[in-house]
Motif scaffolding. Structure first.
Motif, mmCIF file in Angstrom:
data_model
loop_
_atom_site.group_PDB
_atom_site.id
_atom_site.type_symbol
_atom_site.label_atom_id
_atom_site.label_comp_id
_atom_site.label_asym_id
_atom_site.label_seq_id
_atom_site.Cartn_x
_atom_site.Cartn_y
_atom_site.Cartn_z
ATOM 1 N N MET A 96 0.844 -1.174 0.000
ATOM 2 C CA MET A 96 0.000 0.000 0.000
ATOM 3 C C MET A 96 0.891 1.239 0.000
ATOM 4 O O MET A 96 1.758 1.387 0.834
ATOM 5 N N SER A 97 0.676 2.130 -0.943
ATOM 6 C CA SER A 97 1.518 3.318 -1.025
ATOM 7 C C SER A 97 0.947 4.428 -0.149
ATOM 8 O O SER A 97 -0.204 4.402 0.270
ATOM 9 N N ALA A 98 1.777 5.430 0.075
ATOM 10 C CA ALA A 98 1.366 6.556 0.916
ATOM 11 C C ALA A 98 0.257 7.368 0.245
ATOM 12 O O ALA A 98 -0.544 8.001 0.917
ATOM 13 N N ASP A 99 0.207 7.325 -1.095
ATOM 14 C CA ASP A 99 -0.814 8.091 -1.807
ATOM 15 C C ASP A 99 -2.209 7.511 -1.656
ATOM 16 O O ASP A 99 -3.191 8.213 -1.741
ATOM 17 N N SER A 100 -2.301 6.201 -1.436
ATOM 18 C CA SER A 100 -3.618 5.581 -1.345
ATOM 19 C C SER A 100 -4.218 5.645 0.058
ATOM 20 O O SER A 100 -5.386 5.377 0.234
ATOM 21 N N GLU A 101 -3.408 6.004 1.042
ATOM 22 C CA GLU A 101 -3.924 6.117 2.406
ATOM 23 C C GLU A 101 -4.726 7.404 2.540
ATOM 24 O O GLU A 101 -4.358 8.430 1.982
ATOM 25 N N PRO A 102 -5.834 7.364 3.276
ATOM 26 C CA PRO A 102 -6.609 8.589 3.469
ATOM 27 C C PRO A 102 -5.821 9.586 4.319
ATOM 28 O O PRO A 102 -5.104 9.209 5.236
ATOM 29 N N ARG A 103 -5.960 10.837 3.971
ATOM 30 C CA ARG A 103 -5.248 11.873 4.722
ATOM 31 C C ARG A 103 -5.937 12.104 6.054
ATOM 32 O O ARG A 103 -7.157 12.214 6.120
ATOM 33 N N LYS A 104 -5.147 12.176 7.085
ATOM 34 C CA LYS A 104 -5.700 12.435 8.412
ATOM 35 C C LYS A 104 -5.768 13.939 8.628
ATOM 36 O O LYS A 104 -4.847 14.663 8.310
ATOM 37 N N ARG A 105 -6.873 14.353 9.180
ATOM 38 C CA ARG A 105 -7.090 15.768 9.429
ATOM 39 C C ARG A 105 -6.284 16.192 10.643
ATOM 40 O O ARG A 105 -6.363 15.589 11.701
ATOM 41 N N LYS A 106 -5.500 17.234 10.480
ATOM 42 C CA LYS A 106 -4.717 17.761 11.584
ATOM 43 C C LYS A 106 -5.618 18.641 12.438
ATOM 44 O O LYS A 106 -6.387 19.438 11.927
ATOM 45 N N HIS A 107 -5.524 18.492 13.714
ATOM 46 C CA HIS A 107 -6.341 19.276 14.632
ATOM 47 C C HIS A 107 -5.489 20.427 15.150
ATOM 48 O O HIS A 107 -4.653 20.254 16.027
ATOM 49 N N LYS A 108 -5.727 21.603 14.576
ATOM 50 C CA LYS A 108 -4.974 22.795 14.949
ATOM 51 C C LYS A 108 -5.927 23.962 15.100
ATOM 52 O O LYS A 108 -6.960 24.026 14.440
ATOM 53 N N ILE A 109 -5.532 24.877 15.953
ATOM 54 C CA ILE A 109 -6.282 26.106 16.137
ATOM 55 C C ILE A 109 -5.326 27.249 15.855
ATOM 56 O O ILE A 109 -4.190 27.245 16.336
ATOM 57 N N SER A 110 -5.783 28.220 15.093
ATOM 58 C CA SER A 110 -4.982 29.406 14.809
ATOM 59 C C SER A 110 -5.459 30.544 15.691
ATOM 60 O O SER A 110 -6.654 30.831 15.760
ATOM 61 N N ALA A 111 -4.512 31.176 16.364
ATOM 62 C CA ALA A 111 -4.834 32.333 17.204
ATOM 63 C C ALA A 111 -3.639 33.262 17.226
ATOM 64 O O ALA A 111 -2.502 32.818 17.429
ATOM 65 N N PHE A 112 -3.893 34.519 16.987
ATOM 66 C CA PHE A 112 -2.849 35.540 17.027
ATOM 67 C C PHE A 112 -1.707 35.223 16.058
ATOM 68 O O PHE A 112 -0.546 35.450 16.362
ATOM 69 N N GLY A 113 -2.047 34.674 14.898
ATOM 70 C CA GLY A 113 -1.050 34.385 13.885
ATOM 71 C C GLY A 113 -0.217 33.140 14.128
ATOM 72 O O GLY A 113 0.746 32.895 13.432
ATOM 73 N N ARG A 114 -0.566 32.351 15.119
ATOM 74 C CA ARG A 114 0.165 31.123 15.421
ATOM 75 C C ARG A 114 -0.792 29.946 15.384
ATOM 76 O O ARG A 114 -1.989 30.113 15.573
ATOM 77 N N GLU A 115 -0.240 28.766 15.164
ATOM 78 C CA GLU A 115 -1.046 27.552 15.172
ATOM 79 C C GLU A 115 -0.686 26.710 16.379
ATOM 80 O O GLU A 115 0.490 26.562 16.717
ATOM 81 N N PHE A 116 -1.710 26.180 17.023
ATOM 82 C CA PHE A 116 -1.527 25.331 18.189
ATOM 83 C C PHE A 116 -2.140 23.975 17.893
ATOM 84 O O PHE A 116 -3.288 23.886 17.455
ATOM 85 N N ALA A 117 -1.379 22.920 18.132
ATOM 86 C CA ALA A 117 -1.856 21.562 17.873
ATOM 87 C C ALA A 117 -2.783 21.103 18.999
ATOM 88 O O ALA A 117 -2.573 21.432 20.159
ATOM 89 N N LEU A 118 -3.798 20.352 18.621
ATOM 90 C CA LEU A 118 -4.733 19.766 19.576
ATOM 91 C C LEU A 118 -4.640 18.243 19.487
ATOM 92 O O LEU A 118 -4.229 17.704 18.458
#
Length: 85
Positions: free
Chosen positions: A1-23
């Motif tokens: 199975m190649s990396a292209d066929s795997e579904p993309r996982k949604r990154k959980h991030k919040i943007s505030a004050f021009g920065r991104e914070f991971a959740l």
């Protein structure tokens, strides 16, 4: 199975004050973190805890709940209009 066929996982991030914070990926953990921030904000009179925790809690919860997200977007639009004038 190649990396292209795997579904993309949604990154959980919040943007505030021009920065991104991971959740965390877990929905339950994100909700628990948001509620913990809100509870900490209600205990604003104690050291370290403060009113700054209320908007952070609402910001985290806005990722999960449409009602809170709608209000957050209205505040962002209001703030941007106010800043321009």
């Amino acid at each position: 199975m190649s990396a292209d066929s795997e579904p993309r996982k949604r990154k959980h991030k919040i943007s505030a004050f021009g920065r991104e914070f991971a959740l965390p990926r877990s929905r339950a953990l994100r909700i628990a973190i948001g509620v913990a921030f809100l509870f900490g904000g209600l205990l604003w009179f104690l050291p370290v805890l403060g009113l700054w925790m209320l908007p952070v809690g609402f910001l985290v919860l806005s990722y999960e709940f449409a009602v809170i997200r709608r209000h957050r977007r209205r505040i962002v639009v209001w703030w941007e209009r106010r800043r321009r004038s």
